[in-house]
Design a protein around this motif. Sequence first.
Motif, PDB file in Angstrom:
ATOM      1  N   ASP A 190      44.965  46.606  43.800  1.00 17.27           N
ATOM      2  CA  ASP A 190      45.442  45.224  43.913  1.00 17.27           C
ATOM      3  C   ASP A 190      44.295  44.231  43.919  1.00 17.27           C
ATOM      4  N   PRO A 221      52.368  53.339  39.387  1.00 15.14           N
ATOM      5  CA  PRO A 221      52.710  51.994  38.918  1.00 15.14           C
ATOM      6  C   PRO A 221      52.535  50.933  40.003  1.00 15.14           C
ATOM      7  N   GLY A 222      52.141  51.365  41.225  1.00 15.76           N
ATOM      8  CA  GLY A 222      51.804  50.420  42.287  1.00 15.76           C
ATOM      9  C   GLY A 222      50.306  50.163  42.311  1.00 15.76           C
ATOM     10  N   SER A 238      52.899  45.771  45.206  1.00 16.03           N
ATOM     11  CA  SER A 238      52.849  45.401  43.793  1.00 16.03           C
ATOM     12  C   SER A 238      53.409  46.537  42.945  1.00 16.03           C
ATOM     13  N   THR A 239      53.900  46.176  41.746  1.00 16.75           N
ATOM     14  CA  THR A 239      54.427  47.221  40.862  1.00 16.75           C
ATOM     15  C   THR A 239      54.483  46.733  39.423  1.00 16.75           C
ATOM     16  N   ASP A 255      56.634  46.875  35.831  1.00 14.77           N
ATOM     17  CA  ASP A 255      58.068  46.753  35.581  1.00 14.77           C
ATOM     18  C   ASP A 255      58.493  47.787  34.545  1.00 14.77           C
ATOM     19  N   THR A 269      54.680  47.102  29.435  1.00 11.54           N
ATOM     20  CA  THR A 269      54.184  48.021  30.458  1.00 11.54           C
ATOM     21  C   THR A 269      53.641  49.292  29.817  1.00 11.54           C
ATOM     22  N   ALA A 285      53.957  53.456  45.954  1.00 15.77           N
ATOM     23  CA  ALA A 285      54.701  52.491  45.139  1.00 15.77           C
ATOM     24  C   ALA A 285      55.952  52.073  45.916  1.00 15.77           C
ATOM     25  N   THR A 337      58.692  49.817  44.239  1.00 19.31           N
ATOM     26  CA  THR A 337      59.206  50.303  42.956  1.00 19.31           C
ATOM     27  C   THR A 337      60.446  51.137  43.242  1.00 19.31           C
ATOM     28  N   TYR A 367      60.460  54.364  39.369  1.00 14.10           N
ATOM     29  CA  TYR A 367      59.230  55.108  39.629  1.00 14.10           C
ATOM     30  C   TYR A 367      59.203  56.390  38.804  1.00 14.10           C
TER      31      TYR A 367
END
Length: 531
Positions: free
Chosen positions: A183, A255-256, A286-287, A289, A295, A322, A325, A330
């Motif tokens: 992040d 994906p996080g 955070s993630t 989409d 993506t 994640a 998500t 996920y």
Amino acid sequence: MNTTDNLIPRPSHVAPQDGPSFTLSPGARIAAGNTAAQIAEQLAALLRTATGFSLPLVEEHRPGDIALDLVDAFDGGPEAYTLTASEDGVRLTASSPAGLFNAVQTLRQLFPAAIEEGGASEEGDAGTWVVPAVEILDAPRFAYRGLMLDVARNFLSVKEVKEQIDVMTQFKFNALHLHLTDDQGWRIEIRQPEENPSGLDYAKLTEVGGRGAVEVATAVPPRGNSGFYTQQEFRDLQAYAAARNVVVIPEIDLPGHVNAALAAIPQLNPDGVAKDMSTTADVGWSTLDASLPATYEFVAEVLGQLAAMTSGPYLHVGGDEALVTGHANYITMMQEFARLASLTGKTVVGWNEFAEAELPNGSVIQYWFGDLDPIVRQADATAPTVIMSPAANTYLDQKYSAESPIGLEWVKGGPFTWAEYYNWDPAQGGLTDQQILGVEGPLWTETVRNNQQAQWLLYPRAISLAEVAWTGQELRNAGDFRRRLGAFGERLTKQGVVFQEAPDVEWSAPPLNPFTAADASSSPEYGTIEA
């Protein structure tokens, strides 16, 4: 007690021999064939620094020399070695440069601790450099013995990472996992591709994400360092590591842990608006989409470029924490991300949450937290596919005490000393040695700001992990290790390595202060060896 009793990690077999010791003389040479020349030069560079001896490299050995031999076949695998020392000389034997490199690390510890110091006189001290007569046969328990540096929260320069490699390799660590994105920062250059359907500006990843860093009020200083590695710097770093028997494992966390990417590339957000960069140490918010075509285009490009610049066999895709998500999203994303990573030709690695997805054959699961049963069920019964990093036994960022200005304390059972990192068996919960690729100690850097603070959290606990990963469970003894650890303190201090003064260890030398030590380690490097 001689140095054969103080080796770390403890070898498989150590047999002191009758007869005089070996004394390195000013006229000694290092004998090695062409295939062993690089390791021989590394050994020579180390010994020349302390002794002042010339130690030329030759092909044929004579009495009084150190000889390095590569042989075709050798019991114990490619990293196994033998070391024999007597009045006539020292001989290191292995079937690969990796095995010889391990033998060199053991020989280094057989010399007096003064070998770790520089500034020798021109003539050197001809009576100082004594190695006891001994026969050592040794091989590692696990093939993968790693540390992880989180360079996303707080950036560590190429020079700093090289310094970390120089220290870790003396304990026979052979893997360095770099957590490159999170992040708070994006630390690896991704170039603009020729085909770019969504018009993503990949240069923004380092332009925006490279400036990021975490900020924690108790850290010294509060804000971390920013920066990034160019692709050439990353290749150079890997070459430096490979010359020292270390493979680099790069991680793009998905994906996080992706806010730095969301702040750099607007198209990765459903509303098309770039996020703000964050300095918070919070996790899981955070993630990416799952519904956006951009993506998958983004992940394929990033993983493809990262694989192309990675010389080692592994590509780490994260998968942890994640928390925002949705589960179905996920699974959809991690399954596709793992597939994309596999298409690069690399072995896919992920934190244990990613094992919920259907993974490519041979994928490696890095266990860090939670229920071990799903990992045991997914582990390959015939191949090593699990890296053991249980937080309570391997997370090197945890505090030594509640009063510490650096370190974290979310793991139950703390505070943690060397003992919690030594007194455990990776083969647990139904896992066997045959299913375990190895052991890794992660160092997260929310509160770390330089190499000295990093070393203070790493050592001596990483030394515990080195023995866990190398030495057979039946050969390990906590009381004996504590004694050997104390004896090693003098070597660390002479190298300029910062370590925590565990109060239950009788240290042979006091540690340096992590807040006043010099910005660069004073440990000697193995010369300017190119891979």
